[in-house]
Write a protein that holds these residues in place. Structure first.
Motif, mmCIF file in Angstrom:
data_model
loop_
_atom_site.group_PDB
_atom_site.id
_atom_site.type_symbol
_atom_site.label_atom_id
_atom_site.label_comp_id
_atom_site.label_asym_id
_atom_site.label_seq_id
_atom_site.Cartn_x
_atom_site.Cartn_y
_atom_site.Cartn_z
ATOM 1 N N GLN A 162 0.819 -1.218 0.000
ATOM 2 C CA GLN A 162 0.000 0.000 0.000
ATOM 3 C C GLN A 162 0.852 1.267 0.000
ATOM 4 O O GLN A 162 0.351 2.349 -0.274
ATOM 5 N N ASN A 163 2.128 1.133 0.314
ATOM 6 C CA ASN A 163 3.026 2.287 0.417
ATOM 7 C C ASN A 163 4.235 2.154 -0.513
ATOM 8 O O ASN A 163 5.314 2.617 -0.192
ATOM 9 N N LEU A 164 4.043 1.516 -1.664
ATOM 10 C CA LEU A 164 5.161 1.261 -2.574
ATOM 11 C C LEU A 164 5.841 2.531 -3.072
ATOM 12 O O LEU A 164 7.008 2.498 -3.447
ATOM 13 N N ASP A 165 5.134 3.643 -3.066
ATOM 14 C CA ASP A 165 5.739 4.889 -3.534
ATOM 15 C C ASP A 165 6.956 5.283 -2.697
ATOM 16 O O ASP A 165 7.821 6.013 -3.164
ATOM 17 N N ILE A 166 7.056 4.766 -1.482
ATOM 18 C CA ILE A 166 8.208 5.062 -0.633
ATOM 19 C C ILE A 166 9.501 4.511 -1.240
ATOM 20 O O ILE A 166 10.578 5.022 -0.999
ATOM 21 N N LEU A 167 9.375 3.485 -2.072
ATOM 22 C CA LEU A 167 10.553 2.858 -2.673
ATOM 23 C C LEU A 167 10.991 3.524 -3.980
ATOM 24 O O LEU A 167 12.045 3.193 -4.520
ATOM 25 N N GLU A 168 10.182 4.451 -4.488
ATOM 26 C CA GLU A 168 10.517 5.098 -5.766
ATOM 27 C C GLU A 168 11.721 6.011 -5.625
ATOM 28 O O GLU A 168 11.901 6.672 -4.607
ATOM 29 N N SER A 169 12.503 6.083 -6.684
ATOM 30 C CA SER A 169 13.617 7.018 -6.707
ATOM 31 C C SER A 169 13.054 8.437 -6.785
ATOM 32 O O SER A 169 11.914 8.639 -7.207
ATOM 33 N N PRO A 170 13.845 9.434 -6.389
ATOM 34 C CA PRO A 170 13.373 10.818 -6.498
ATOM 35 C C PRO A 170 13.001 11.196 -7.925
ATOM 36 O O PRO A 170 12.087 11.985 -8.141
ATOM 37 N N GLN A 171 13.695 10.618 -8.911
ATOM 38 C CA GLN A 171 13.373 10.929 -10.301
ATOM 39 C C GLN A 171 11.948 10.519 -10.635
ATOM 40 O O GLN A 171 11.178 11.299 -11.184
ATOM 41 N N VAL A 172 11.588 9.294 -10.317
ATOM 42 C CA VAL A 172 10.250 8.790 -10.625
ATOM 43 C C VAL A 172 9.200 9.550 -9.821
ATOM 44 O O VAL A 172 8.168 9.968 -10.343
ATOM 45 N N SER A 173 9.490 9.736 -8.551
ATOM 46 C CA SER A 173 8.552 10.425 -7.674
ATOM 47 C C SER A 173 8.291 11.860 -8.147
ATOM 48 O O SER A 173 7.135 12.300 -8.232
ATOM 49 N N LEU A 174 9.345 12.595 -8.464
ATOM 50 C CA LEU A 174 9.178 13.976 -8.935
ATOM 51 C C LEU A 174 8.517 14.037 -10.306
ATOM 52 O O LEU A 174 7.751 14.952 -10.589
ATOM 53 N N TRP A 175 8.819 13.083 -11.164
ATOM 54 C CA TRP A 175 8.202 13.048 -12.497
ATOM 55 C C TRP A 175 6.690 12.893 -12.361
ATOM 56 O O TRP A 175 5.916 13.583 -13.016
ATOM 57 N N LYS A 176 6.266 11.995 -11.477
ATOM 58 C CA LYS A 176 4.837 11.794 -11.243
ATOM 59 C C LYS A 176 4.202 13.023 -10.595
ATOM 60 O O LYS A 176 3.090 13.422 -10.952
ATOM 61 N N THR A 177 4.891 13.611 -9.636
ATOM 62 C CA THR A 177 4.382 14.810 -8.965
ATOM 63 C C THR A 177 4.257 15.956 -9.956
ATOM 64 O O THR A 177 3.271 16.706 -9.931
ATOM 65 N N ALA A 178 5.235 16.090 -10.828
ATOM 66 C CA ALA A 178 5.185 17.153 -11.840
ATOM 67 C C ALA A 178 3.999 16.958 -12.770
ATOM 68 O O ALA A 178 3.333 17.939 -13.152
#
Length: 168
Positions: free
Chosen positions: A102-118
């Motif tokens: 349920q919390n897999l986003d914690i494992l994402e790299s900053p690149q993936v996380s920021l790309w999705k947030t953007a």
């Protein structure tokens, strides 16, 4: 971010260990683990159950945080070292696997996380027009000389402020 092969001097580091570490390193960092030399060496020398131990550990820390607890990074690191050194490691229970799922986003790299947030904040079209790259550490690199409307410029400025607040 940490390259396990460069951080720990050892004749041979198993590719599987590096792959597992790379999968969990961002989550461990976000959860507050301090990557001391002792911890990195313990990971390299961990002979069994590395992924299960990391999975159970991440789930445990997420559970603590969901209860409002803020564990100290030194205590987290020491706990992880002890878990990795234990005879069988930590074996995740089904509920822990579900909690981590349920919390897999914690494992994402900053690149993936920021790309999705953007994409969420700017929209895919504007994001693709203005962001040139995202460094491994999560630094946004914007394209230069992009023609923007006043509304788009305003949206980007709000996004930059939003991102700065995320990483405080």
């Amino acid at each position: 971010m940490i390259d396990l092969r460069k951080a720990v001097y050892y004749e041979y580091i198993d590719d599987g260990v590096v792959e597992i570490f790379d999968k969990y390193k961002w989550g461990l960092r976000r959860l507050g683990v301090n990557f001391s030399q002792e911890l990195l060496e313990t990971i390299v020398y961990c002979s069994r159950n590395l992924e299960n131990t990391l999975m159970a550990f991440c789930s445990w820390v997420l559970w603590l945080k969901s209860r409002g607890e803020k564990p100290n990074s030194d205590i987290l690191s020491e706990t992880l070292i002890n878990a990795l050194k234990s005879e069988i490691g930590w074996i995740p229970y089904d509920y822990q696997k579900d909690f981590l799922q349920q919390n897999l986003d914690i494992l994402e790299s900053p690149q993936v996380s920021l790309w999705k947030t953007a994409e969420k904040e700017l929209g895919a079209s504007l994001r693709n027009r203005v962001i040139a790259d995202i460094s491994e550490e999560g630094e946004l690199i914007f394209k230069v000389n992009v023609l923007l409307t006043d509304d788009e410029r305003e949206k980007i400025e709000r996004f930059k402020i939003y991102i700065d607040q995320l990483f405080l």
